[in-house]
Scaffold this active site. Structure first.
Site, PDB file in Angstrom:
ATOM      1  CG  ASP A 140       0.404  -2.494   6.222  1.00  0.00           C
ATOM      2  OD1 ASP A 140      -0.599  -2.666   6.942  1.00  0.00           O
ATOM      3  OD2 ASP A 140       0.393  -1.799   5.189  1.00  0.00           O
ATOM      4  CG  HIS A 171      -1.900   0.963   1.441  1.00  0.00           C
ATOM      5  ND1 HIS A 171      -1.641   2.269   1.765  1.00  0.00           N
ATOM      6  CD2 HIS A 171      -3.248   0.861   1.340  1.00  0.00           C
ATOM      7  CE1 HIS A 171      -2.793   2.927   1.862  1.00  0.00           C
ATOM      8  NE2 HIS A 171      -3.784   2.095   1.608  1.00  0.00           N
ATOM      9  CB  CYS A 174      -3.637   3.226  -1.564  1.00  0.00           C
ATOM     10  SG  CYS A 174      -4.862   4.458  -1.183  1.00  0.00           S
ATOM     11  CE  LYS A 208      -8.039  -0.174   5.631  1.00  0.00           C
ATOM     12  NZ  LYS A 208      -6.749  -0.180   4.934  1.00  0.00           N
ATOM     13  CD  GLN A 210      -7.005  -4.703   3.590  1.00  0.00           C
ATOM     14  OE1 GLN A 210      -7.944  -5.493   3.657  1.00  0.00           O
ATOM     15  NE2 GLN A 210      -7.178  -3.409   3.469  1.00  0.00           N
TER      16      GLN A 210
END
Ligand SMILES: *Cc1c(COP(=O)(O)O)cnc(C)c1O
Length: 404
Positions: A198, A121, A362, A224, A201
């Protein structure tokens, strides 16, 4: 087995109509919807205990401080961090990454290397590019294959003692690929590099175990995972957090201030300058409780069913191509139809009440890799249904007929 209808009833927004049609919300990778318990917890905070934390001796301030710190411990247990001061409240993934990348300015020297992956991202690319500009370090990219998977042999070849930090996502937001992070972390550690994951997600689908993964940093966003916008978490190993300098200066992050010299507060406060998003931090704990009550295993199994069903149904449409075909992926389907711009499909399905994301998500380098302007992305959550997928398939067919 999940009772999807009773789960849906807990999400007030899902019973809305959009453009006269029942809302089908398939933009979960951009942000999740919120259950009633989370919405109620936000009101309860402001109606019952709103006060600034860690400052006053008065009752409300104590209640708010306790709730904030209880939430920190909840998150510590959820991700299995060793200490609760390894859990730093942030405003989200982007904030967490910038906090670490800025800190690494004091670790890197010219000629060192920072490694990102082709699947990142923008928020896990740009802060590292800025760091490289500042320090003279070099940005190295782990390549990917046509399935949208990282090429581990290439990764191993790129590693050297110059590599100081490797930063990859647990799951790609654009393609849904689940990366083999455990292996990546192990290989990076063999050359002495730190690893940031990261988890933006991954957090909605997987309960991460940071000690088992042995990552140095793990970041995610509250919004999220059914929590409030502007809340998030940076996990860091104690030794790293002690080594990195503070990101921002201000109130709450100091031990003692004089005009000659300031000493910094202990962890976690060293990284939490200023009045934080108190309600966000507290309610992030509520959201995590909620997801654990549904059960991450149940969520992953049901979403996998949706992924398989959606993939099979969408592929019935002639000329439809799916990007991101790894066997290890979450419930994200990124696709295009030959000869049609993704934006046009998105606009037509929106008229039919269906929310999908269109564009580069993104992640422009991924789009460049496939040589496309963008994709249509349908991302499913545990409150979605197969009937909604059928509605998407019908809508995409209609769009295709109108546009070709
Ligand atoms: C959403 C996302 C981000 C950015 O998260 P913010 O909440 O916007 O800070 C970073 N990485 C991935 C993989 C994401 O999906």
């Amino acid at each position: 087995m999940l009772d999807i209808q009773s789960i849906r009833a807990q999400f007030p927004i899902l019973s809305q109509k959009v453009n006269g049609k029942p809302l089908v919300y398939f933009d979960n990778a951009a942000t999740s919807q919120k259950p009633k318990v989370v919405i109620d917890a936000i009101s309860a905070y402001y109606e019952e205990i709103n006060a600034n934390i860690h400052r006053g001796v008065h009752k409300l301030s104590q209640l708010a401080t306790d709730a904030y710190e209880i939430s920190r411990s909840k998150i510590q247990h959820h991700i299995n961090a060793k200490y609760n001061h390894e859990v730093i409240f942030t405003s989200g993934t982007t904030h967490g990454i910038n906090l670490v990348s800025n800190g690494f300015a004091s670790v890197l020297k010219a000629g060192d290397e920072v490694m990102v992956s082709a699947l990142e991202h923008h928020s896990n690319i740009v802060p590292w590019q800025m760091l490289c500009e500042r320090t003279g370090a070099k940005l190295i990219v782990i390549p990917m294959n046509n399935e949208g998977e990282l090429i581990l042999e290439e990764f191993e070849k790129l590693l050297s003692e110059k590599t100081k930090i490797v930063t990859v996502n647990h799951i790609s937001n654009a393609l849904g690929t689940i990366n083999p992070i455990k292996e990546i972390i192990k290989k990076a550690h063999e050359v002495g590099a730190a690893v940031l994951i990261d988890g933006a997600q991954a957090a909605p689908h997987i309960k991460p175990d940071v000690q088992e993964l042995d990552c140095d940093f793990y970041v995610f966003s509250g919004h999220k995972i059914c929590g409030p916008t502007g809340s998030g978490i940076l996990y860091g190993k104690e030794a790293w957090l002690n080594k990195l300098p503070p990101y921002q200066g201000g109130g709450e992050m100091i031990k003692e201030v004089t005009f000659e010299k300031t000493t910094y507060a202990e962890l976690p406060h060293k990284f939490e300058a200023g009045t934080p998003n108190i309600e966000g931090g507290i309610v992030l704990g509520t959201a995590i409780d909620y997801l654990n009550s549904v059960g991450f295993d149940n969520i992953a199994a049901y979403e996998h069913e949706l992924l398989e069903y959606g993939t099979q149904r969408l592929l019935e449409i002639e000329g439809l191509k799916i990007y991101g075909t790894s066997k290890n992926k979450t419930s994200v389907i990124s696709f295009n139809i030959e000869g049609i711009h993704p934006y046009d499909i998105g606009a037509i399905v929106d008229k039919l009440g269906i929310a999908v994301r269109t564009g580069h998500h993104c992640a422009q380098p991924i789009m460049s890799f496939f040589n496309i302007p963008g994709t249509v992305r349908a991302s499913f959550a545990f409150y979605n249904t197969k009937e909604e997928i059928d509605a998407l398939v019908e809508a995409v067919k209609k769009a295709k007929t109108m546009l070709s």
